[in-house]
Design an enzyme around this catalytic site. Sequence first.
Site, PDB file in Angstrom:
ATOM      1  N   GLY A 231       0.807  -1.228   0.000  1.00 39.03           N
ATOM      2  CA  GLY A 231       0.000   0.000   0.000  1.00 39.03           C
ATOM      3  C   GLY A 231       0.834   1.270   0.000  1.00 39.03           C
ATOM      4  O   GLY A 231       1.841   1.394  -0.715  1.00 39.03           O
ATOM      5  N   ASN A 297       3.981   5.268   9.092  1.00 38.34           N
ATOM      6  CA  ASN A 297       2.897   4.980   8.145  1.00 38.34           C
ATOM      7  C   ASN A 297       2.023   3.805   8.587  1.00 38.34           C
ATOM      8  O   ASN A 297       0.841   3.764   8.256  1.00 38.34           O
ATOM      9  CB  ASN A 297       3.511   4.696   6.771  1.00 38.34           C
ATOM     10  CG  ASN A 297       2.539   4.011   5.842  1.00 38.34           C
ATOM     11  OD1 ASN A 297       1.616   4.634   5.312  1.00 38.34           O
ATOM     12  ND2 ASN A 297       2.693   2.701   5.659  1.00 38.34           N
ATOM     13  N   ALA A 307     -21.483   1.466  19.397  1.00 43.70           N
ATOM     14  CA  ALA A 307     -22.300   0.575  20.233  1.00 43.70           C
ATOM     15  C   ALA A 307     -21.910  -0.891  20.043  1.00 43.70           C
ATOM     16  O   ALA A 307     -22.095  -1.716  20.937  1.00 43.70           O
ATOM     17  CB  ALA A 307     -23.778   0.767  19.907  1.00 43.70           C
ATOM     18  N   ASN A 308     -21.387  -1.211  18.850  1.00 43.99           N
ATOM     19  CA  ASN A 308     -21.029  -2.607  18.559  1.00 43.99           C
ATOM     20  C   ASN A 308     -19.534  -2.874  18.651  1.00 43.99           C
ATOM     21  O   ASN A 308     -19.087  -3.974  18.352  1.00 43.99           O
ATOM     22  CB  ASN A 308     -21.465  -2.982  17.132  1.00 43.99           C
ATOM     23  CG  ASN A 308     -22.947  -2.803  16.930  1.00 43.99           C
ATOM     24  OD1 ASN A 308     -23.718  -3.000  17.873  1.00 43.99           O
ATOM     25  ND2 ASN A 308     -23.350  -2.400  15.743  1.00 43.99           N
ATOM     26  N   TYR A 362     -10.632   4.757  14.979  1.00 47.49           N
ATOM     27  CA  TYR A 362      -9.660   5.175  13.955  1.00 47.49           C
ATOM     28  C   TYR A 362      -9.525   6.708  13.933  1.00 47.49           C
ATOM     29  O   TYR A 362      -8.419   7.257  13.958  1.00 47.49           O
ATOM     30  CB  TYR A 362     -10.133   4.651  12.602  1.00 47.49           C
ATOM     31  CG  TYR A 362      -9.201   4.933  11.442  1.00 47.49           C
ATOM     32  CD1 TYR A 362      -8.005   4.243  11.307  1.00 47.49           C
ATOM     33  CD2 TYR A 362      -9.531   5.875  10.473  1.00 47.49           C
ATOM     34  CE1 TYR A 362      -7.149   4.486  10.228  1.00 47.49           C
ATOM     35  CE2 TYR A 362      -8.699   6.126   9.393  1.00 47.49           C
ATOM     36  CZ  TYR A 362      -7.508   5.430   9.269  1.00 47.49           C
ATOM     37  OH  TYR A 362      -6.679   5.675   8.203  1.00 47.49           O
TER      38      TYR A 362
END
Length: 456
Positions: A231, A297, A307-308, A362
């Site tokens: 990537g 990186n 909630a999950n 994230y």
Amino acid sequence: MSDRYGELVQSPLGKKVAKNLGLPMPIKLDRYEIGQPVIRGEVAFGTAFGGDELVASIIQNVLFDLDAKITTAEHLNEKLTDENAKFKVAIFDATNIKDVDGLKKVYEFFHVLARRIKSSGRVIIIARPECCTGGDVGFAIAQRALLGFVKSVGKEFKKGITANVLYTQIGAEAHLEHALKFFLSAKSAYVSGQPIYIKKSDGLDEFTVVDFDENKPLKGRKILVTGASRGIGAAVAQVLARDGAKLYCLDVPQNLADLQKIAGNLGGYALPLDITEANAAEQIVKACGVLDGVVHNAGVTRDKMLANMSEDKWDLVMDINLKAIHTINDYLIKNQGISDSARIVCVSSISGIAGNLGQTNYAMSKAGVIGLVEATAKQFKGTNQTINAVAPGFIETKMTGMIPFAIREAGRRMNSMSQGGEPVDVAETISWLLSPKADGLNGNVVRVCGQSLLGA
Ligand code: NAD
């Protein structure tokens, strides 16, 4: 990850259908190729109220250096009587605009150029940051207003044209050259709508860049890239190797085969290591010695609605994306693991700026990365070390390839370029920030997002 729709609209039939249906029409962006001229067309250059003498001379020297064919503002109307006349670059020194009325100069210069910028063209405005406006509110307003103009130009001009403002501190003009060369070139293909802050380097006087080679700007620089086996990280490694860096490519031991392939092909060293290991920083120093550059990186997503979201998904993302970077930097800084002129670049994300559904973990980690960069940049004041962040938008990689089709397609198109960026776009920006000549860049968060609609 290939963009089939993007490829389809390159064909005459695809173009026609997309146009009739009012669908996005991404163009193939110019990208840097060795041997190609930096500027692939003519340049229109204007100033407001004569501009700043030093800024103007630096712009002219850079353009001269790049063999650019220049039309200055006073000859612009005459040039534009030729209906085929088009420019690849429009560059404007707005540093002398000191009140709202003065902003009309921006209109006058760009209005006539609006339909005359070529595909993958560049709009660049040089401005002054608020700290240089001497408490004059009118001056500060005018300079800040330029960013709104540039952001709108990026959205309006389309055709892969980028528009950015280089906010250059008084006394930092010498650093403009490095920034200009990047923003004029195809290396900045996916960076648009950005304010870039160029500061006086408050480092030690004795630091000078000796033997700088424009074709190998990172020659002799020892640089570590984490998450380098695929990537964006693999693209970073490739670009840094092209630019002459001595590379250390790090990734988790499970990816050793891919890592060795990348590092081997580029004449670099493979360092199989999980950055969350307790003694990861010590192992890095042991393997690499004193580094001139670090590219943080490596990163992961584990998306779930809050909630999950399980605790382990939360912890994993925070540990890899944020805690490990902080721990490693802290160790490298305190234990002379980085050189006096080291450059650190952290990979954040527009999720860290705008937030995103299903990405509380994230986005929090990537916003934390920005906090880390801003705080460390202050810590580096008075040294020749710098730290900056890049915040990619939608980049075509395995990570984004895993997003469900409909969401992926929306993410890919929601920007001024109507397409996702390539890993190389992030890599070129990182290489620019890693240059020994980048000492005027400290504490920036540069979005590589094609001017995504998300966030500021
Ligand atoms: P990717 O998943 O293709 O690559 C990430 C790499 O990091 C992998 O090789 C992985 O093995 C490595 N890695 C993960 N955990 C590690 C650990 N604990 N120790 C060492 N290495 C580890 O992802 P990518 O799309 O290339 O993303 C690279 C960076 O860019 C990430 O930080 C990501 O958050 C960021 N980013 C990506 C996008 C995008 O659109 N692809 C957008 C914004 C930000």
